[in-house]
Scaffold this motif. Structure first.
Motif, PDB file in Angstrom:
ATOM      1  N   ILE A 740      57.448  21.358   3.499  1.00  0.00           N
ATOM      2  CA  ILE A 740      58.914  21.395   3.601  1.00  0.00           C
ATOM      3  C   ILE A 740      59.503  20.616   2.429  1.00  0.00           C
ATOM      4  N   PRO A 741      60.199  21.267   1.496  1.00  0.00           N
ATOM      5  CA  PRO A 741      60.678  20.575   0.287  1.00  0.00           C
ATOM      6  C   PRO A 741      61.486  19.318   0.582  1.00  0.00           C
ATOM      7  N   LEU A 742      62.287  19.337   1.621  1.00  0.00           N
ATOM      8  CA  LEU A 742      63.141  18.194   1.919  1.00  0.00           C
ATOM      9  C   LEU A 742      62.334  16.945   2.232  1.00  0.00           C
ATOM     10  N   PHE A 743      61.162  17.128   2.864  1.00  0.00           N
ATOM     11  CA  PHE A 743      60.340  15.992   3.284  1.00  0.00           C
ATOM     12  C   PHE A 743      59.191  15.685   2.315  1.00  0.00           C
ATOM     13  N   ARG A 744      58.937  16.607   1.381  1.00  0.00           N
ATOM     14  CA  ARG A 744      57.754  16.459   0.536  1.00  0.00           C
ATOM     15  C   ARG A 744      57.769  15.156  -0.250  1.00  0.00           C
ATOM     16  N   LYS A 745      58.896  14.817  -0.816  1.00  0.00           N
ATOM     17  CA  LYS A 745      58.961  13.593  -1.616  1.00  0.00           C
ATOM     18  C   LYS A 745      58.846  12.332  -0.779  1.00  0.00           C
ATOM     19  N   LEU A 746      59.185  12.416   0.484  1.00  0.00           N
ATOM     20  CA  LEU A 746      59.090  11.245   1.345  1.00  0.00           C
ATOM     21  C   LEU A 746      57.655  10.900   1.699  1.00  0.00           C
ATOM     22  N   LYS A 747      56.763  11.881   1.583  1.00  0.00           N
ATOM     23  CA  LYS A 747      55.343  11.694   1.899  1.00  0.00           C
ATOM     24  C   LYS A 747      55.122  11.206   3.327  1.00  0.00           C
ATOM     25  N   TRP A 748      55.955  11.691   4.232  1.00  0.00           N
ATOM     26  CA  TRP A 748      55.746  11.363   5.641  1.00  0.00           C
ATOM     27  C   TRP A 748      54.529  12.128   6.163  1.00  0.00           C
ATOM     28  N   ARG A 749      53.912  11.572   7.196  1.00  0.00           N
ATOM     29  CA  ARG A 749      52.712  12.164   7.774  1.00  0.00           C
ATOM     30  C   ARG A 749      52.846  12.251   9.282  1.00  0.00           C
ATOM     31  N   GLU A 750      52.412  13.375   9.865  1.00  0.00           N
ATOM     32  CA  GLU A 750      52.581  13.615  11.287  1.00  0.00           C
ATOM     33  C   GLU A 750      51.406  13.027  12.068  1.00  0.00           C
ATOM     34  N   VAL A 751      51.686  12.623  13.298  1.00  0.00           N
ATOM     35  CA  VAL A 751      50.638  12.154  14.194  1.00  0.00           C
ATOM     36  C   VAL A 751      51.026  12.526  15.615  1.00  0.00           C
ATOM     37  N   VAL A 752      50.092  13.049  16.379  1.00  0.00           N
ATOM     38  CA  VAL A 752      50.302  13.349  17.801  1.00  0.00           C
ATOM     39  C   VAL A 752      49.187  12.665  18.583  1.00  0.00           C
ATOM     40  N   ASN A 793      53.782   6.613   7.671  1.00  0.00           N
ATOM     41  CA  ASN A 793      54.037   6.443   6.241  1.00  0.00           C
ATOM     42  C   ASN A 793      55.516   6.438   5.880  1.00  0.00           C
ATOM     43  N   ILE A 794      56.349   6.008   6.809  1.00  0.00           N
ATOM     44  CA  ILE A 794      57.764   5.834   6.501  1.00  0.00           C
ATOM     45  C   ILE A 794      57.898   4.584   5.634  1.00  0.00           C
ATOM     46  N   PHE A 795      58.472   4.727   4.489  1.00  0.00           N
ATOM     47  CA  PHE A 795      58.530   3.651   3.497  1.00  0.00           C
ATOM     48  C   PHE A 795      57.138   3.084   3.202  1.00  0.00           C
ATOM     49  N   LYS A 796      56.125   3.891   3.423  1.00  0.00           N
ATOM     50  CA  LYS A 796      54.720   3.563   3.162  1.00  0.00           C
ATOM     51  C   LYS A 796      54.143   2.519   4.108  1.00  0.00           C
ATOM     52  N   VAL A 797      54.933   1.932   4.967  1.00  0.00           N
ATOM     53  CA  VAL A 797      54.434   0.825   5.790  1.00  0.00           C
ATOM     54  C   VAL A 797      54.786   0.949   7.265  1.00  0.00           C
ATOM     55  N   LEU A 798      55.490   1.987   7.682  1.00  0.00           N
ATOM     56  CA  LEU A 798      56.022   2.041   9.037  1.00  0.00           C
ATOM     57  C   LEU A 798      55.609   3.321   9.739  1.00  0.00           C
ATOM     58  N   ARG A 799      55.242   3.169  11.015  1.00  0.00           N
ATOM     59  CA  ARG A 799      54.963   4.306  11.896  1.00  0.00           C
ATOM     60  C   ARG A 799      55.914   4.233  13.075  1.00  0.00           C
ATOM     61  N   ILE A 800      56.547   5.353  13.421  1.00  0.00           N
ATOM     62  CA  ILE A 800      57.462   5.416  14.565  1.00  0.00           C
ATOM     63  C   ILE A 800      57.033   6.566  15.468  1.00  0.00           C
ATOM     64  N   ASP A 801      56.848   6.269  16.749  1.00  0.00           N
ATOM     65  CA  ASP A 801      56.414   7.266  17.729  1.00  0.00           C
ATOM     66  C   ASP A 801      57.447   7.445  18.813  1.00  0.00           C
ATOM     67  N   GLY A 802      57.643   8.689  19.240  1.00  0.00           N
ATOM     68  CA  GLY A 802      58.392   8.989  20.450  1.00  0.00           C
ATOM     69  C   GLY A 802      57.403   9.228  21.570  1.00  0.00           C
ATOM     70  N   LEU A 803      57.522   8.458  22.673  1.00  0.00           N
ATOM     71  CA  LEU A 803      56.542   8.510  23.757  1.00  0.00           C
ATOM     72  C   LEU A 803      57.152   9.071  25.021  1.00  0.00           C
TER      73      LEU A 803
END
Length: 827
Positions: A740-752, A793-803
């Protein structure tokens, strides 16, 4: 650092795998005779060739031939002028006799029309040849091999600008800036170097390896564990693997079996290299931001063995802190049809941000003195470790290194050892080093002592109020065999002192044998997981969804003896005596009569327990300090087993019971499709016990995500005396968001992720202690379950989960949905 598939199926699968491994890459041996089909006369000088390869021979004057090769195909062809060609089936990886009887043919020359094949990229056929011969060219086909390896690792500061060097704080370092090197794109200053000379040994069946480090010198560090880490077993990259692990990330190899799905290939050139005709193939990623490489390789035309490779990670690869990584490797045919890596170079550019000061990491490794298919004895491979540092390895003089180095040092490299020693004596450098150490370890060293951890100096809870704690331990300067530690704490609300002390005795390092004596009288949160913030961490005080008012006063004495049998297998024998008293909202109560009408308070619970704990993590590696060590992980599952027994009457203990807990954890890599972490735990108590001594399932009442706890479960919410729990988290590593071009530069990574637990509770345990009003047991076969979707990988140091909590939604004071965060520094 002073600190389940039946047995039959399993056996069948194992047998198949072993058989397949044993057949992998064996030589095919074919011999026979070629005769005239009509006369039976022997035919000399007949061409014998494995179809589809360049491996062949010719018959002798008597028509006999013999061919032995790793590069066999499934058929062998005999051809001779004036005769019809004949092909016979071959049983690969076996020895056999094939006799050819050739029939004469009439020769008729016809017009040949040559047309270019525009549908096929010429590079594709070559790449297919590489893939078809990977197992043959991989050195692990060999029954055994050994070699001498020289390894040099260097770190350099880079991006040093004149403005930076002219700052006042760096005036004492001006002499070091005289050693700046501008031969690279960025100006750099060598600050660390190590050299290592070792012998490496490999045996295929049973598969094992061993490395003996004969000489090592490390600028500014005296630690055999570091010497081990810098040996060949830790540093080696195999281009023939489908995925190459770089800083924990799985990069797709340019010669991966799935390479056509990730790379475009182009034929650039062909020439002789070391008297071998080779093709140059360029490879580049098909898509942006995948974990792939850019570069080229040279491949031999006969064997399809890689001769040279020059690869750089793609500029936009989804990896943190790495602004460049280059791998250059050279391979040679050290024996007929045996290709081995002879030179390996790696350069990594580390930076926190672009155009800021960072550093280069360089590794140069060379290999020579190869011995092929001469395995050592079984006795040779025995021992606690597969990496041995020889006595005196760190004591070699300059004359030794001058005569034994595979590559001479440059003038700058020669000065690094003296330069590092000089820098370390500068007060400003020591101050910077102390700050880094304080941040990483939590301790500030003051002479022979270390004060900390700093994050426990202040905390708060409703029971103690404002809590202040001061602790420390002895440093390596005090002793490398004995470590003393202790602390004291005081709460302004309860106006009570708490304290703890311990002694660590390192009885032996090879094999590792450690004795720990520990005692404490302090407040504890029962039911907290091993991955949770400790209760006196200031962060767990500030970021909570429920007040910490279900605490326990614990008086504890503990003795632990640890013995490691070999790397990956260890035992602990633990004696633990505990006295528990409820605090805050907790009360211990029980029925006093058989009619269960009279409830009486219980002041304390006393238990003594002995445990045999076994941990097995095959081929796990560590970086060790004098007392503590950090695991570098293993490719295999980690298995834990704890067998415990209550010792009624010992030191006033009230309970006789048995307990067994079994755990398995594993990390499965799926190459470019990420990885998964799996965990299973099962346990059972035998005997009647009050609930605080049973399995209080790990909850989490903070806003921090805890991978080892149930994040939507409260403390003391569920209790069991037998249980099974499981967890899985799948880390997609940007597999979707990178598209997704909008997110590509952010380098976010998915986790489930998903977690669940189910258990049973014997009602007879209620005779010992009643359950609190908000503590429950599992209903029938209904498990507790929760699921989560998160972004890493939010700001390279943060993970946020919705539980989402998926069961037991009617329990009071619960969280059905929540957002949790976790600080997570990862490449």
């Amino acid at each position: 650092m002073p600190r389940l598939h039946s047995i039959t199926r399993f056996l069948l699968l194992t047998s198949i795998l072993l058989a397949g491994l044993n057949a992998l890459g064996q030589k095919t041996k074919v011999s026979g005779k070629v005769t005239d089909a009509s006369t039976g006369e022997a035919l000399p000088f007949v061409n014998i060739l494995f179809v589809g390869t360049k491996s062949g021979t010719i018959t002798d004057l008597d028509g006999n031939y013999s061919i032995e090769t790793y590069y066999a195909s499934d058929s062998l062809r005999a051809s001779f002028i004036g005769y019809k060609s004949q092909a016979l089936k071959v049983r690969r990886d076996q020895e056999q006799v094939l006799n050819f009887k050739l029939e004469m043919s009439s020769i008729q020359l016809e017009v040949a029309e040559i047309r270019p094949d525009e549908a096929e990229n010429p590079a594709f056929a070559i790449v297919r040849g590489i893939l078809n011969n990977k197992d043959i060219n991989n050195r692990e086909k060999l029954e055994a091999y050994e070699y001498e390896v020289y390894n040099k690792v260097e770190f350099d500061l880079n991006n040093l600008t004149e403005e930076f060097m002219e700052r006042k704080i760096f005036k004492p370092f001006q002499f070091a800036f005289d050693n700046l090197d501008s031969s690279e794109e960025k100006v750099y200053l060598p600050i660390f170097m190590t050299e290592n000379l070792s012998n490496f040994y490999y045996r295929k069946n049973p598969k094992t390896s061993k490395e003996v480090i004969n000489a090592a010198q490390v600028s500014g560090i005296e630690n055999n564990s570091v010497n081990q880490f810098l040996g060949d077993m830790y540093q080696n990259v195999n281009i023939y693997e489908n995925n190459i692990i770089v800083f924990g990330k799985s990069f797709v190899s340019p010669v991966s079996n799935s390479g056509f799905a990730f790379y475009d290939y182009y034929l650039l050139d062909s020439t002789f290299i070391d008297n071998k005709w080779c093709y140059q193939i360029k490879f580049q990623p098909k898509r942006k931001q995948e974990l792939t490489f850019n570069g080229d390789f040279w491949v031999n035309d006969t064997t399809y063995a890689i001769k040279q490779v020059d690869a750089r990670i793609a500029d936009d690869a989804n990896i943190n802190w790495i602004y460049g990584l280059q791998v250059k490797q050279s391979y040679d045919e050290v024996e007929e049809e045996v290709w081995m890596l002879t030179k390996d170079q790696l350069v990594v550019d580390f930076n926190v941000a672009d155009k800021t000061m960072g550093f280069y990491g360089r590794k140069t490794t060379t290999y020579k003195n190869f011995v092929i298919n001469k395995p050592k004895s079984e006795e040779f491979y025995k021992g606690i470790s597969d990496i041995i540092v020889s006595d005196g390895a760190g004591d070699k003089d300059d004359e030794f290194w001058e005569s034994h180095r595979h590559i001479n040092l440059s003038e700058n490299e020669k000065s690094v050892y003296q330069l590092v020693d000089s820098i370390q004596n500068i007060p400003q450098f020591r101050t910077i080093a102390d700050i880094i150490t304080l941040f990483v370890s939590g301790y500030k060293q003051v002479g022979k002592f270390e004060i900390g951890p700093y994050y426990t100096l202040y905390s708060f809870n409703p029971v103690e109020g404002h809590r202040f704690r001061l602790g420390g331990r002895t440093s390596n300067s005090f002793s490398k065999r004995v470590m003393l530690e202790g602390y004291t704490a005081y709460g302004l609300r309860d106006q009570r002192f708490k304290y703890g002390a311990g002694v660590w005795l390192m009885l032996s390092k090879q094999p590792r044998m450690l004795l720990r004596l520990e005692g404490k009288k302090d407040v504890e949160q029962l039911g907290a997981s091993s991955g949770a913030f400790r209760e006196d961490n200031v962060l767990s005080s500030l970021f909570r969804r429920n007040p910490a008012n279900k605490l326990t006063n614990v008086l504890e004495g503990k003795v632990t003896f640890e013995r490691e049998w070999f790397y990956g297998l260890s035992n602990q024998i633990i004696f633990n005596h505990r006295v528990l008293r409820p605090l805050g909202a907790l009360n211990y109560e029980r029925f006093d009569d058989s009619n269960k009408t009279l409830v009486l308070p219980v002041g304390r619970l006393t238990t003594s327990e002995i445990t045999l704990y076994t941990r097995f993590a095959y081929k796990e590696k560590y970086v060790s300090g004098e007392f503590e060590r950090v695991s570098l992980g293993t490719k295999y599952p980690t298995i834990e087993l704890a067998l415990s027994s209550g010792l009624q009457g010992v030191l006033g203990a009230d309970y006789d019971y048995r307990k067994i807990v079994f755990r398995v954890r594993d990390k499965l890599r799926f190459g470019p499709f990420g990885y998964a972490k799996l965990g299973v735990e099962a346990g059972k108590f035998f005997g009647q016990l009050p609930y605080p001594l049973l399995q209080l399932h790990q909850g989490n009442e903070t806003f921090f995500y805890d991978e080892t706890a149930f994040n939507t479960m409260n403390f003391f919410e569920f209790v069991s005396d037998e249980w099974v729990s499981a967890s899985i988290s799948y880390h997609l590593e940007g597999l979707v968001l990178n598209k997704i071009p909008l997110f590509r530069k952010l380098k976010w990574r998915e986790v489930v992720s998903a977690k669940g637990v189910i258990g049973r509770f014997d009602e007879r345990n209620l005779d010992e202690l009643l359950l609190p009003e908000t503590t429950y047991t599992f209903s029938g076969n209904k498990p507790f379950m929760e699921g989560a979707i998160g972004i890493e990988n939010i700001f390279k140091v943060l993970r946020i989960d919705g539980l989402w909590r998926l069961s037991y939604l009617d329990n009071p004071d619960i969280v059905k949905f929540g957002i949790r965060a976790k600080l997570q520094i990862d490449f």
